[in-house]
Design an enzyme around this catalytic site. Structure first.
Site, PDB file in Angstrom:
ATOM      1  N   GLU A 115       0.846  -1.192   0.000  1.00 26.71           N
ATOM      2  CA  GLU A 115       0.000   0.000   0.000  1.00 26.71           C
ATOM      3  C   GLU A 115       0.881   1.242   0.000  1.00 26.71           C
ATOM      4  OE1 GLU A 115      -3.038  -0.062   2.971  1.00 26.71           O
ATOM      5  OE2 GLU A 115      -4.023  -1.820   2.137  1.00 26.71           O
ATOM      6  N   HIS A 230      -9.230  10.055   2.620  1.00 25.85           N
ATOM      7  CA  HIS A 230      -8.820   8.993   1.698  1.00 25.85           C
ATOM      8  C   HIS A 230      -8.971   9.518   0.281  1.00 25.85           C
ATOM      9  CE1 HIS A 230      -8.370   5.185  -0.327  1.00 25.85           C
ATOM     10  NE2 HIS A 230      -8.056   4.625   0.828  1.00 25.85           N
ATOM     11  N   ARG A 275      -0.957   9.549   1.428  1.00 27.06           N
ATOM     12  CA  ARG A 275      -2.361   9.870   1.185  1.00 27.06           C
ATOM     13  C   ARG A 275      -2.623  11.367   1.094  1.00 27.06           C
ATOM     14  NH1 ARG A 275      -5.736   5.498   4.872  1.00 27.06           N
ATOM     15  NH2 ARG A 275      -5.541   3.775   3.400  1.00 27.06           N
ATOM     16  N   HIS A 334     -11.690  10.044   6.240  1.00 24.65           N
ATOM     17  CA  HIS A 334     -11.454   8.608   6.393  1.00 24.65           C
ATOM     18  C   HIS A 334     -10.903   8.222   7.765  1.00 24.65           C
ATOM     19  CE1 HIS A 334     -10.686   4.534   5.129  1.00 24.65           C
ATOM     20  NE2 HIS A 334      -9.399   4.643   5.336  1.00 24.65           N
ATOM     21  N   ARG A 369      -1.489   9.459   8.702  1.00 24.04           N
ATOM     22  CA  ARG A 369      -1.401   8.026   8.987  1.00 24.04           C
ATOM     23  C   ARG A 369      -0.848   7.246   7.807  1.00 24.04           C
ATOM     24  NH1 ARG A 369      -5.339   3.443   8.347  1.00 24.04           N
ATOM     25  NH2 ARG A 369      -6.461   4.903   7.011  1.00 24.04           N
TER      26      ARG A 369
END
Length: 511
Positions: A115, A230, A275, A334, A369
């Site tokens: 990811e 997100h 992100r 998110h 995060r």
């Protein structure tokens, strides 16, 4: 409600953090209170990506920690990073012992995906892209079989009761009305606040209730300005928005605009940049009136359904076949990196109160995060909270003073409109002042929007005070990071004082 459970550990919330805490406390008596069915309406249940754990032969906790620090953009607590990433193996083993069945490769090793912003394939899944649901299902089943755990469903904690600086109980509203529960050890595991935004991937009822409970009881909050959006929620009219996991980009899907341009190609990491970077780039495309699509045709094609069955079903339900069509996407709220300040045992600033999971702020995530660190943190910190409680002597329970029933809460629509307008991906001073002006009266009145307004006001004040762009917090009037930036900590009283000062200064300037 607690006839056979004298002075239980009261756990509020039934996502991964709450369930992990309750199971790890056995055989100590635990009363687990949840607003829905056990495990229902939790963000954990909706998680697609999985659990980040550096278990591969080419990986270790130090590399995982370095990736976490890089994503956190200078504001991670390094002690928290080491503690959580270093406990990944024991957390996975604990989850397996509670019945979680992770996906394995044909050779018998744990299957690991990639990811965004991870330097190694270290994302462990359960049932492909349905990881959260399968993890929660297994833990709920084990909790229901555990004699020391009593689950109280369809009940909402309205107040934390305190005496002489310590918690002593909670006011709970359930199907039979209000009940005061005496408890000298309380664990908040209530999840996040994504429901405060119109565009969210979280359950719409997630309005930051745990943060509001702790704030009203006097606990210190941390880093409230950092809300992660997100980048790739499925664009559409349904709420919450469906999530198109980063794992799809990890398998090679690309982002294109309505002109077919791959606008992320010049960024380091391209579609797998952190992100915040991807969310800002997509927001810029949307702000100019464009559209953004996730294109998996070349990377996955007709293999999409087998690799991501839940996401495939989500897209098909929306009338998009990802095997042959680009999927329309947009950023959506998110995950919240801030929350109730805790130490590495989950202790808050209020004696007898612990917090774990998204409601808590350990400092692990910093300003942004790293993907799939949230489920890892929930598992690790749930176990650490339980271990801390087990080590301590049981405080004497003090009968709480009955409190009058409080005003029923509504769906937060008025607060949601303010938050969505002024606390989204891109922020600026005028908008933040407008947010404070709209939220302060709601936060200080005993009305149905009070708790949601308290949480949103804290976000707005923290965001106003951070005059820079860093991680998930982007200000168009302060586009650069400040070299001396640090984390922020405030109680609700301090937030209210600062909110009034912001408005006073604004009015003085306009006079």
């Amino acid at each position: 409600m607690t006839a056979s459970f004298a002075n239980p550990v009261l756990v509020i919330g039934s996502g991964l953090a709450g369930l992990m805490t309750a199971l790890s406390l056995a055989p100590l008596p635990v009363l687990l209170v949840t607003r829905a069915l056990a495990g229902g309406e939790s963000s954990s249940q909706w998680a697609q990506g999985g659990v980040a754990a550096a278990l591969g032969a080419d990986d270790d906790a130090e590399r995982h920690g370095e990736d976490t620090l890089a994503a956190g953009d200078g504001l991670c607590d390094s002690h928290a990073v080491r503690a959580v990433t270093g406990a990944a193996r024991s957390a996975i083993e604990a989850l397996q012992s509670f019945g979680v069945r992770f996906d394995f490769n044909p050779d018998g090793t744990l299957a690991a995906g990639l990811e965004a912003a991870h330097s190694r394939r270290r994302i462990l899944h359960v049932g492909g892209d349905g990881s959260g649901a399968e993890i929660v299902r297994a833990l709920v089943a084990r909790a229901q079989e555990t004699p020391s755990i009593r689950i109280v469903e369809a009940s909402l904690v309205r107040h934390l009761l305190t005496r002489q600086g310590s918690v002593c109980g909670a006011l709970v509203t359930g199907p039979q009305g209000d009940d005061v529960i005496a408890a000298s050890r309380i664990v908040l595991a209530t999840g996040g606040l994504g429901g405060l935004f119109e565009a969210t991937t979280n359950p719409c009822g997630h309005l930051g209730q745990g943060v509001a409970l702790a704030a009203r009881a006097g606990a210190v909050l941390a880093d409230m300005e950092f809300v992660q959006f997100h980048p790739t929620a499925l664009e559409g009219r349904t709420r919450p928005l469906g999530l198109i996991s980063e794992a799809v980009r990890g398998e090679g899907a690309i982002l294109v605009n309505e002109r077919g341009e791959r606008f992320m190609s010049a960024w380091p990491g391209a579609e797998l940049a952190a992100r915040d970077v991807v969310a800002r780039a997509i927001s810029a495309q949307l702000q100019r009136g464009g559209k953004v699509f996730l294109d998996a045709r070349a990377a996955l094609g007709h293999g999409f359904a087998a690799r991501f069955p839940a996401i495939h079903a989500l897209c098909m339900e929306a009338g998009v076949d990802p095997a042959v069509q680009p999927v329309p996407v947009r950023p959506a709220a998110h995950y919240h990196m801030g929350g109730v300040l805790t130490d590495l045992n989950g202790r808050t600033s209020l004696s007898g109160l612990w917090a774990a999971g998204e409601v808590a702020c350990t400092g692990l995530h910093g300003a942004n995060r790293l993907a799939s660190n949230s489920l890892l943190e929930a598992a690790v910190m749930g176990a650490r909270v339980a271990a801390d409680i087990r080590r301590m002597s049981v405080p004497e329970v003090i009968s709480p003073v009955p409190v009058p029933a409080c005003c029923a809460q509504d769906d937060g629509a008025e607060v949601r409109a303010i938050t969505s307008a002024h606390l989204g991906v891109l922020r600026h001073e005028a908008g933040l002042r407008a947010a404070v002006e709209g939220l302060l009266p709601l936060a200080t009145a005993d009305g149905p929007q009070r708790d949601a307004a308290i949480v949103a006001l804290c976000m707005a004040v923290f965001a106003h005070e951070r005059r820079e762009s860093r991680g998930a917090h982007a200000r168009t009037d302060y586009p650069l990071p400040q070299p001396d930036a640090s984390r922020q900590f405030m109680s609700l009283d301090a937030v209210l004082v600062r909110a009034r000062a912001i408005l006073s200064h604004s009015h003085a300037r306009s006079a």
